[in-house]
Structures are given as structure tokens and as C-alpha cells.
Scaffold this active site. Sequence first.
Site, PDB file in Angstrom:
ATOM      1  N   GLY A  49       0.816  -1.210   0.000  1.00  0.00           N
ATOM      2  CA  GLY A  49       0.000   0.000   0.000  1.00  0.00           C
ATOM      3  C   GLY A  49       0.850   1.261   0.000  1.00  0.00           C
ATOM      4  O   GLY A  49       1.641   1.476   0.912  1.00  0.00           O
ATOM      5  N   GLU A  97     -18.383  17.947   2.108  1.00  0.00           N
ATOM      6  CA  GLU A  97     -17.659  18.590   1.005  1.00  0.00           C
ATOM      7  C   GLU A  97     -18.392  18.395  -0.317  1.00  0.00           C
ATOM      8  O   GLU A  97     -18.534  19.326  -1.114  1.00  0.00           O
ATOM      9  CB  GLU A  97     -16.251  17.988   0.881  1.00  0.00           C
ATOM     10  CG  GLU A  97     -15.302  18.469   1.967  1.00  0.00           C
ATOM     11  CD  GLU A  97     -14.077  17.570   2.143  1.00  0.00           C
ATOM     12  OE1 GLU A  97     -14.084  16.433   1.621  1.00  0.00           O
ATOM     13  OE2 GLU A  97     -13.130  18.006   2.798  1.00  0.00           O
ATOM     14  N   ALA A 136      -5.849  11.034   7.596  1.00  0.00           N
ATOM     15  CA  ALA A 136      -4.525  11.031   6.980  1.00  0.00           C
ATOM     16  C   ALA A 136      -3.387  11.263   7.983  1.00  0.00           C
ATOM     17  O   ALA A 136      -2.393  10.532   7.963  1.00  0.00           O
ATOM     18  CB  ALA A 136      -4.476  12.058   5.845  1.00  0.00           C
ATOM     19  N   VAL A 185      -2.099  -7.529  -4.336  1.00  0.00           N
ATOM     20  CA  VAL A 185      -1.877  -8.569  -3.331  1.00  0.00           C
ATOM     21  C   VAL A 185      -3.200  -9.266  -3.046  1.00  0.00           C
ATOM     22  O   VAL A 185      -4.230  -8.608  -2.874  1.00  0.00           O
ATOM     23  CB  VAL A 185      -1.300  -7.948  -2.043  1.00  0.00           C
ATOM     24  CG1 VAL A 185      -1.214  -8.987  -0.936  1.00  0.00           C
ATOM     25  CG2 VAL A 185       0.065  -7.340  -2.324  1.00  0.00           C
TER      26      VAL A 185
END
Lengths: 427, 427
Positions: free
Chosen positions: A13, A173, A318, A81
Site C-alpha cells: 500500500g 464537502e 490522513a 496482493v
Amino acid sequence: MTRERTPHLVIVGGGFAGLWATRALASERIRITLVDRRNHHLFQPLLYQVATAGLSAPDIAAPLRHILGHQRNVEVRLGEVTRIDKQARSVQLVDGTSLEYDTLLLASGATHAYFGHDEWAKDAPGLKTLDDAIALRRKLLLAFERAEAEPDPEKKAAWLSFAVVGGGPTGVELAGTLAEIARHTLRNEFRHIDPASARVRLVEAGPRVLSTFPDVLSLKARRQLEKLGVEVLTGTPVTSIDSLGFQLGEQFVPARTVVWAAGVAASPLGATLDVALDRAGRVLVQPDLTLPGHPELFVAGDLAALTQADGRPVPGVAPAAKQMGKHVADTLRARLHGKPVPGPFKYADYGNLATIGRMAAIVHLGKLQLSGVLAWWFWLAAHVFFLIGFRNRMVVLLNWAVAYWSYQRSARIIFGDVKPPKDPTRG
Amino acid sequence: MTRERTPHLVIVGGGFAGLWATRALASERIRITLVDRRNHHLFQPLLYQVATAGLSAPDIAAPLRHILGHQRNVEVRLGEVTRIDKQARSVQLVDGTSLEYDTLLLASGATHAYFGHDEWAKDAPGLKTLDDAIALRRKLLLAFERAEAEPDPEKKAAWLSFAVVGGGPTGVELAGTLAEIARHTLRNEFRHIDPASARVRLVEAGPRVLSTFPDVLSLKARRQLEKLGVEVLTGTPVTSIDSLGFQLGEQFVPARTVVWAAGVAASPLGATLDVALDRAGRVLVQPDLTLPGHPELFVAGDLAALTQADGRPVPGVAPAAKQMGKHVADTLRARLHGKPVPGPFKYADYGNLATIGRMAAIVHLGKLQLSGVLAWWFWLAAHVFFLIGFRNRMVVLLNWAVAYWSYQRSARIIFGDVKPPKDPTRG
């Protein structure tokens, strides 16, 4: 030169957790293979801007090979994967090959989830990848085209009815930006509809939008949304979605365009580890982000579920993913040098921002609570600053500056031959 | 206010001819319907930059509704035209509806053609639309990925073998840019291949590349291509193409990536007019761009074939399309006001430019002939200037400036889940 074998770290990732771990190990004597099924790192916080045609895909994505080209201890591997074999210490790829590892960092993230209603996916697409964003952009723009061409007033109104399900940051948003597009961007462009008459509904099952923020900011966000023209419907869950609209309690709401921003599920790779998962499929990790009995196997980012010593869970945002990635790197570095490893992972919460639309946002940084214009500028600065890659920052800023003054959205391109969608009542 | 009916002009195609005609009629009392199957006008001369990841799609495309939003006598209609009925004066759309016209301008352009070898299309895609460009970008980038993952040296080399068929402007631009990507952009990014070892061949059946230019410039272009690392093969036609490579005379050249830039055919709508067509399917128009016996039916742009009084054919280039569009508008304006219509269409040739790669181009303007760096700056300025829309110009310039200094190409995003392509010898 030693004759020791260089240890091999496989990272699955190239999101925030995987990439930040990779970069933090740049100067270590360790061989890193970073596997991702996409060739780019994606700045997910701005994905809604691609979906709403404000930014183009390359503005918020950078090729992993480019980001890591000069880091000589890394090999980027493009591949999907399928399974982790933690006993054999190997990662299986879809092309039949496998990678043996000494240490593994699994950071394959999350996708959207429909809480057992996968049949909603086709009528209420979600937003996790660039492809999702491009598909959503197409769907939104074509709804206006379809409304323009529709002679029947009732159907016309249904094509001009938009709904976003889920009142978290992405839902807010999207709803705010959609209202802006309808009211400003598309003004003057149609002859048989008034785009400003479009209805944009934001539906949240819980009592308020942006529920991770304090009550007062959450309320301010709602006010700002309403000012932008969004109808905010809280407290009632959506119980069904089809191509004609959605069921909200007793009421069926016609809407040809429904966007799903309500649920997140961890990457299915977690389930191949054969360990305890939480309800969302996330892997329950130990405080050092490893699996019990497997100090060589780390899980980080949205795929990891960790409740900290103070009882607070690490949020799926994040900054937490970046910090986890760095924590894994710190642990590995300490091990490589035979030094004491860092303590349990602690999320450093530097604050919480959410944007709502043009000049509208909320900011929560410790005791500081902002909303409106000031919060929006704060949000803008933070997001442009954190965009990876210098080129992107400049171009994104310029795009925004121009979009801001002109109300125009530069990326309003519908790819492919455009056959306006069929009216679902006919097909 | 008069009681006369406002005449209805239908324009099919929002390319250079259709759009320039539309805009030139902005202040006339005429009702215009502009039909296109895409929602955007495309700046085709820069399409190769999207294919080679230098620009993103919205940089070179602008929504037709936006361009024409404030021109109140125009209605933009998103739809695909299937047939023209010139007796009934109606345009049939694929959705079953039709548009009646008083005057028609058919400007539906051209597509690529394989000279009767449509079976080559799947192994040698062409470049006419944004979708073509995005698909080609994907194919080019994945070839390097596939080479990186390939253990067999012979196959690795085949994946690193690229060919562009056709030595016109698009072929030259593609080959030059591909060589630049291999030699510079991808440097340092792979661990098992040296991208600079990629072979880029430009194949032209005729004796020289860019054959519409004078011999000396054509030769200079070839030299510049070779300096960039392109192998230029002229004088031999390609006789077959498959997934493994192509046949050139006696020799089979292995190449996993072949791009078609050799042939152009007119839009199939020309054939529905039931009039004389030339070999490429273009409509033979009269000097005023109408059809014989049908003063209300104009054909312009790449779909029109016209030999001027001096015996020179009008070339299929953007400036000619714009001039034809304006000429049609001038004729209609004269008719509306009962004034004398302009004389036969004459193409004003302001010169001919072609770019080859980084700092390499040729320019032919009357007696002025330039090549190299100066020609490249000239080309850059001209293309940025002619890009439609102010925002695009700025952003494109900035993209180019950054790309220029960094050798980076910002749009290197592969959309979709990436499964590297199967090796054709295995499948």
C-alpha cells in the site's frame, strides 16, 4: 561491507501510512519493496474536488516511482496482493508470484461499504479512488444534461435532485460543492433548465453532521451548508436506494443521483491474516502496531484498529496514517541498530479541519474553534501545503485561484462518447 | 420586433469549424443549435501531450456549454447524430429525436483510418479523442511496468520496443516525446530495466517525415528526431501489425507498443448525405462550402474536400477549419442582411509548425524557415496563445515550465486497477 544479508521489508500500500514509512527508512540498510495495485500515491483529502470537476486527476496524485525514484533502497512493484501467509512470511500476488519478507507492513487502507446493502452500490457510488471520482464527475454532469433534454417536468425535477448519504467530511464537502456548481458554475449554460433550481440534500442518520467536531462547530457547519443551498436532513437513516431515489423513514425522495459517503470498510486483506478484526474489518493491532506473536508483521493506516491507553481510538484520518507509518519506521530503525524501540503508538492530534464549500469551513485545533471565511483560508493553506510534490502545489493553487474568481471548474470534461443516461422509469 | 420566424441553424460538431462559425454569428438574429456527442471542445493539436502524460485532459479541453454560455442565440445539445436527411432538412439523433433546420453546417471532422486493415486497430491504437489519449497513456506507461516485471530478456526488450506508424505531425510529436520520456522522465525510477534502453521507431511509408514541409526542414526534423533517440525508418510501408510487432518489408520488428498515426478518414456522416465523396470519405464541396443544389447545406473542417482555384487543396489543419467556419458564418450573415455573399473560400496559409520534442521543432512561414530551439519557442508561444480559454493558457504554461525544468510529466497517472498486460506470447 558486512556479509550479513540485508533484511527485506515488504510494504503493501502506497497510501499515507506505507509511503511515510518508506520515506522514513531512506537512509537505513534495509531492502524495501513497496507493492501497490495503482501506480500513484493519492492525496485522498482532495478527491472530492476531482469528483466535482474542480481539479484534474494528476493534480492530486503522483506516481510512486517518481516520488521514490531516488531512494535507492526501495523497489516499487505494481501488483495486486491477494493474500498474506504470516507463517511462511510471504505475500501472494494476483499474477501468481509471491514476495518473501523478513518484515511486513500491511497498509492497504479502506474502501467504502454499504452495511450489507451492496445492491445500493450501482445507484449510489462511493468515492475512494481516482476512478470513482472520474465516474462520479461523469454521473453528476450527465444528470444536468439529462435534465436539459427531458421534456417531462416531473422527470426533469428528478434529474435535478441530488442526494449525498453520509454527513462526515466527504459527504459535507460533496454536498457543499454540488450546491455551488448548481448555483454558480453552471449558471447561464442551459436553455431548458435553471441549474440553480437543483435540490441538493445531505442525509445523515445521526443527529448532526461532522459529528467528530464539537457541537457548536457542527451546528455552524450545518448553517453554512444551508446558506450554500444544501438541505440537511439528520436523524433518519436511509433504508433503501434505487435508481429513482431513496427511502427516508416514511418518505420516498426522488433523486436520480445519489452519492454514498456513509460507510467505510477495511481492505479485505485484513481478513486473510486470520486474526481478530473489528466490526469494520480492521485489524486489532497491539500498541506497537504489530500482531500478537508476530513482531515482524505491522498493520498501519485505515486498516489498523487501535484504542490508545487513554481509551480514545485512533481516528481513520490522513495524519494518523502518516504517524503510524513513521512509528513503524522508528521501531524498525531501533531494531536494526539494536536500540530500545519507541513506546506504544500515540496519535498526536494537531486538529481537525473540514471544508464545506466556497469560503466555508470549520477548524478545531485544541481550544481554537473557527468557522466561515477564516477557517476556509486555514483549510486551503493546510491542504495545499500537505499536497505531495512541489509542482502539484503550485498548479493546484493556481487552479483554485482561477476557479475562485471565475466560479469556473476547469475539469468539467466528460470522457467517452456521451449517451445521456436513460430515464430509469422507461428502461 | 418583427413577426418573421427566426431561422434555425443546426451545427453538427463543436470542433474548430463548428465552434468558430457559432461564435462568429453571436450577434445575428438566428437560432443556433450546436450538436456534439462530447461535452467539450478539444484543442486537438496538443492531444499528443495528454497521451504522453505531459498535460491532463482538462488542460486542452473546455466544456462547450461554458464557452457558449453567454451567447444567448445558441443552444448546446449533447447527442450523437446518425444521419442527415437533406430533402426533409432534418438531422437524426441516436436517441430517436430529430432536429429540423433551415440551414445546416456539418462539421463532424475526421477519425483515424487503417486503410482497410481495421484488424490493426486493437494492436495499434490511434489518437483522435481524449479517450484515445488516456488509453494510449495507459498503454505506454504499462509497457514500462511490464518490462520491469519481465524476467526473460528477449521479452523485456520487446516490451521496451515502441513504434509509431506515420511520419506526419502527430507521429513525429509522439515519437519525439516518447524518446524523451524513456531517456529522461523515467530515469532512476526502475530497478530492473534502464528506460533509456527503450527503442523508439518512427515508421513512414513515404520518403520523408513531415512531407508537407520543404525538403530541408523535413531533413532537419529527421536529424532532431535522431538526436532525441528516435530511429526514423522511411520508404517502406508497414504491411501487417499484431500484438508482437509489425512487418516492415522483409523484416518483422518486435514491438509490444505500436501507435497508429498514419491515416485519417472523414466522419461517416458524410456518407449519409448521398453525394460525391473523395477517397478519404470527405465531402466534395463547392467553392462556397455548400453542396450542389443545396445552398442551405454547408460542410466545413476536416469533413470538407475542396480544391481551390489555384489548384491547391485546403489542408486538414486547425487554421483551415477555423477559416471555413468563419466563411460559412460570413455567408450566412450576408444572406440574413440581404447583402452580397463573400467569394469562394480561400485558405489563408499563415505558416506551418511542427514540434518534435524538447527544444526541437520546425517552422515554415512563407520565406521564413526555422528549426531547433528558436522554432520550438515559436511553436510553444503559438500553441499557448491559441489554446481556448484564459485559465487553460496559464495552467498549461505553468505545467510546461515546471515539466521543462524538471523533465517531469505531471499526468503520469494510470487509471483503474492496474493488472500489467499479459505477455502476448503466453496468452
